[in-house]
Design an enzyme around this catalytic site. Structure first.
Site, PDB file in Angstrom:
ATOM      1  CD  GLU A   1      -7.242  20.434   0.117  1.00 23.63           C
ATOM      2  OE1 GLU A   1      -6.010  20.292  -0.069  1.00 23.63           O
ATOM      3  OE2 GLU A   1      -7.802  21.538   0.078  1.00 23.63           O
TER       4      GLU A   1
ATOM      5  CG  HIS B   1      -6.561   6.506   4.569  1.00 19.13           C
ATOM      6  ND1 HIS B   1      -6.864   6.076   3.301  1.00 19.13           N
ATOM      7  CD2 HIS B   1      -7.744   6.726   5.176  1.00 19.13           C
ATOM      8  CE1 HIS B   1      -8.173   6.037   3.154  1.00 19.13           C
ATOM      9  NE2 HIS B   1      -8.729   6.440   4.272  1.00 19.13           N
TER      10      HIS B   1
ATOM     11  CD  GLU C   1      -2.076   6.293   3.017  1.00 18.31           C
ATOM     12  OE1 GLU C   1      -2.628   7.292   2.468  1.00 18.31           O
ATOM     13  OE2 GLU C   1      -2.710   5.268   3.318  1.00 18.31           O
TER      14      GLU C   1
ATOM     15  CG  ASP D   1      -1.914   1.160   1.199  1.00 21.68           C
ATOM     16  OD1 ASP D   1      -2.504   1.406   0.132  1.00 21.68           O
ATOM     17  OD2 ASP D   1      -2.099   1.820   2.237  1.00 21.68           O
TER      18      ASP D   1
ATOM     19  CG  ASP E   1      -4.717   1.558   5.304  1.00 22.40           C
ATOM     20  OD1 ASP E   1      -5.270   1.540   6.414  1.00 22.40           O
ATOM     21  OD2 ASP E   1      -4.795   2.523   4.516  1.00 22.40           O
TER      22      ASP E   1
END
Length: 228
Positions: A54, A152, A11, A9, A157
């Site tokens: 964001e 997250h 980010e 995963d 995750d």
């Protein structure tokens, strides 16, 4: 013969690598016969650009948190050595593949072939076509603890997705022999994973209706549909 794959995963600073968004975190877990082992890879990265507010709201990282971390070009060999040439599992895998390949392209390294991709989102959509299939939704469906997922986080995750992947593939049943042979030593990364217990899934109204329609087509004169 044991089959190795890697679940991973990322980010990022945003959603579009073609517009300059970069990776800030990579996590990966080794799977043998679809079951996680105690081998994992995890790194935080300096994205060499700003992080929009964001994005920070999603993963919690600011540029100040990452300005002293390594750059992708400094860790690329370690990452590629970990994933080797094995299949790569991810949720909404095209997103992660695009970002990794954009980073590789930036430093003139060959891309990772999309042929290696196993997308758990597509697996979930095929299995539960009328239901939400985000990672959160799948964890709730399979009674996987989400209490630590306040933002997250690539490593967390990965741990959650490894449990989801087991449920999607039936890996725990197929790999029981392998699981019994695993070392008694527990990696720190797995200390927060709960012991697997029986899972009871309540079907949604939509799933019940789809099941009813299926039975009517396949068994039109079923006894249970006749009046007593």
């Amino acid at each position: 013969m044991n089959k190795r794959s890697v679940l991973f995963d990322t980010e990022t600073t945003g959603v579009n690598p073609d517009q300059g968004d970069r990776i800030i975190e990579i996590a990966a877990i080794e799977l043998i016969n679809d079951l996680p082992t105690d081998k994992f890879y995890h790194v935080l990265l300096n994205p060499e650009r700003d992080i929009p507010i964001e994005a920070t709201k999603v993963h919690g990282f600011t540029l100040d948190d990452l300005k002293d971390k390594q750059k992708f070009k400094e860790i690329v060999d370690d990452f590629l050595n970990f994933i080797q040439d094995d299949p790569l599992v991810a949720h909404n895998a095209p997103f992660d593949f695009r970002f990794v390949n954009a980073e590789l392209n930036r430093i003139k390294r060959p891309p990772i072939s999309m042929d290696r991709m196993i997308d758990t989102l597509q697996l979930a959509r095929a299995k539960f076509p009328s239901s939400p299939n985000s990672l959160d939704a799948l964890c709730r469906r399979f009674s996987i603890d989400l209490s630590e997922r306040t933002t997250h986080n690539a490593l967390l995750d990965c741990k959650l997705l490894s449990e989801v992947y087991i449920q999607l593939t039936g890996g725990r049943q197929r790999g029981l022999g392998f699981a019994n042979q695993r070392s008694e030593k527990t990696s720190k990364v797995y200390q927060s994973i709960k012991k697997h217990t029986s899972i009871f899934i309540k079907p949604t109204k939509e799933e019940i209706e789809l099941h009813r329609e299926f039975l009517e087509k396949k068994i039109p004169n079923a006894l249970w549909n006749q009046e007593k």
